[in-house]
Design a protein around this motif. Structure first.
Motif, PDB file in Angstrom:
ATOM      1  N   GLY A  18       0.821  -1.204   0.000  1.00  0.00           N
ATOM      2  CA  GLY A  18       0.000   0.000   0.000  1.00  0.00           C
ATOM      3  C   GLY A  18       0.852   1.248   0.000  1.00  0.00           C
ATOM      4  O   GLY A  18       2.072   1.196  -0.154  1.00  0.00           O
ATOM      5  N   PHE A  19       0.173   2.377   0.180  1.00  0.00           N
ATOM      6  CA  PHE A  19       0.848   3.671   0.162  1.00  0.00           C
ATOM      7  C   PHE A  19       1.099   4.166   1.586  1.00  0.00           C
ATOM      8  O   PHE A  19       0.239   4.041   2.458  1.00  0.00           O
ATOM      9  N   VAL A  20       2.274   4.747   1.798  1.00  0.00           N
ATOM     10  CA  VAL A  20       2.678   5.256   3.109  1.00  0.00           C
ATOM     11  C   VAL A  20       1.913   6.544   3.403  1.00  0.00           C
ATOM     12  O   VAL A  20       1.845   7.443   2.558  1.00  0.00           O
ATOM     13  N   GLY A  21       1.341   6.644   4.607  1.00  0.00           N
ATOM     14  CA  GLY A  21       0.521   7.795   4.984  1.00  0.00           C
ATOM     15  C   GLY A  21       1.310   8.980   5.514  1.00  0.00           C
ATOM     16  O   GLY A  21       0.868  10.117   5.418  1.00  0.00           O
ATOM     17  N   SER A  22       2.471   8.746   6.105  1.00  0.00           N
ATOM     18  CA  SER A  22       3.293   9.841   6.632  1.00  0.00           C
ATOM     19  C   SER A  22       4.747   9.381   6.712  1.00  0.00           C
ATOM     20  O   SER A  22       5.020   8.182   6.735  1.00  0.00           O
ATOM     21  N   ASP A  23       5.653  10.330   6.752  1.00  0.00           N
ATOM     22  CA  ASP A  23       7.070   9.986   6.886  1.00  0.00           C
ATOM     23  C   ASP A  23       7.282   9.210   8.187  1.00  0.00           C
ATOM     24  O   ASP A  23       6.583   9.450   9.180  1.00  0.00           O
ATOM     25  N   PRO A  24       8.239   8.284   8.204  1.00  0.00           N
ATOM     26  CA  PRO A  24       8.491   7.495   9.419  1.00  0.00           C
ATOM     27  C   PRO A  24       8.867   8.374  10.615  1.00  0.00           C
ATOM     28  O   PRO A  24       9.577   9.372  10.466  1.00  0.00           O
ATOM     29  N   ALA A  34      14.525   2.296   6.557  1.00  0.00           N
ATOM     30  CA  ALA A  34      13.202   2.905   6.393  1.00  0.00           C
ATOM     31  C   ALA A  34      13.294   4.421   6.405  1.00  0.00           C
ATOM     32  O   ALA A  34      12.651   5.102   5.596  1.00  0.00           O
ATOM     33  N   MET A  35      14.097   4.973   7.299  1.00  0.00           N
ATOM     34  CA  MET A  35      14.243   6.431   7.373  1.00  0.00           C
ATOM     35  C   MET A  35      14.846   6.996   6.089  1.00  0.00           C
ATOM     36  O   MET A  35      14.532   8.102   5.679  1.00  0.00           O
ATOM     37  N   GLN A  36      15.706   6.233   5.461  1.00  0.00           N
ATOM     38  CA  GLN A  36      16.382   6.698   4.252  1.00  0.00           C
ATOM     39  C   GLN A  36      15.478   6.622   3.020  1.00  0.00           C
ATOM     40  O   GLN A  36      15.491   7.521   2.184  1.00  0.00           O
ATOM     41  N   TYR A  37      14.645   5.582   2.910  1.00  0.00           N
ATOM     42  CA  TYR A  37      13.917   5.333   1.670  1.00  0.00           C
ATOM     43  C   TYR A  37      12.404   5.517   1.736  1.00  0.00           C
ATOM     44  O   TYR A  37      11.780   5.780   0.712  1.00  0.00           O
ATOM     45  N   VAL A  38      11.798   5.338   2.895  1.00  0.00           N
ATOM     46  CA  VAL A  38      10.332   5.412   2.999  1.00  0.00           C
ATOM     47  C   VAL A  38       9.906   6.860   3.193  1.00  0.00           C
ATOM     48  O   VAL A  38      10.355   7.532   4.118  1.00  0.00           O
ATOM     49  N   LYS A  39       9.039   7.337   2.335  1.00  0.00           N
ATOM     50  CA  LYS A  39       8.518   8.705   2.402  1.00  0.00           C
ATOM     51  C   LYS A  39       6.999   8.675   2.221  1.00  0.00           C
ATOM     52  O   LYS A  39       6.454   7.732   1.645  1.00  0.00           O
ATOM     53  N   LYS A  40       6.334   9.716   2.668  1.00  0.00           N
ATOM     54  CA  LYS A  40       4.886   9.824   2.511  1.00  0.00           C
ATOM     55  C   LYS A  40       4.525   9.678   1.033  1.00  0.00           C
ATOM     56  O   LYS A  40       5.142  10.296   0.169  1.00  0.00           O
ATOM     57  N   GLY A  41       3.545   8.836   0.738  1.00  0.00           N
ATOM     58  CA  GLY A  41       3.088   8.615  -0.623  1.00  0.00           C
ATOM     59  C   GLY A  41       3.802   7.488  -1.357  1.00  0.00           C
ATOM     60  O   GLY A  41       3.367   7.094  -2.439  1.00  0.00           O
ATOM     61  N   SER A  42       4.881   6.958  -0.769  1.00  0.00           N
ATOM     62  CA  SER A  42       5.605   5.856  -1.407  1.00  0.00           C
ATOM     63  C   SER A  42       4.746   4.590  -1.421  1.00  0.00           C
ATOM     64  O   SER A  42       4.042   4.299  -0.462  1.00  0.00           O
ATOM     65  N   LEU A  43       4.845   3.835  -2.501  1.00  0.00           N
ATOM     66  CA  LEU A  43       4.210   2.531  -2.574  1.00  0.00           C
ATOM     67  C   LEU A  43       5.213   1.517  -2.028  1.00  0.00           C
ATOM     68  O   LEU A  43       6.344   1.429  -2.536  1.00  0.00           O
TER      69      LEU A  43
END
Length: 75
Positions: free
Chosen positions: A11-17, A60-69
């Protein structure tokens, strides 16, 4: 007898970690939105909380951002 749970979420990430310290370990937390239709045909969004521990929290902090699939797995 033991039991096991294997969960895979896409799914899509809702907010930055968000990062926090638990004892000596670092934890990065974020929510993933999963959309589906119910029996009446209405769209529903289910939010799943993902916690990444240790070295995975740094990734996760480096690559996961809000809106990322993303796809997350738990074993």
């Amino acid at each position: 007898m033991g039991s096991s749970l294997n969960l895979q979420v896409t799914g899509f990430v809702g907010s930055d970690p968000q990062v926090r310290q638990v004892g000596e370990q670092t934890v990065a937390s974020f929510s993933v939105a999963i959309s589906r239709k119910n029996r009446a045909g209405e769209k529903q969004t289910l939010w799943i909380r993902v916690n990444c521990w240790g070295k995975l929290s740094e990734i996760a902090m480096q690559y996961v951002k809000k809106g990322s699939l993303i796809q997350a797995s738990a074993l």
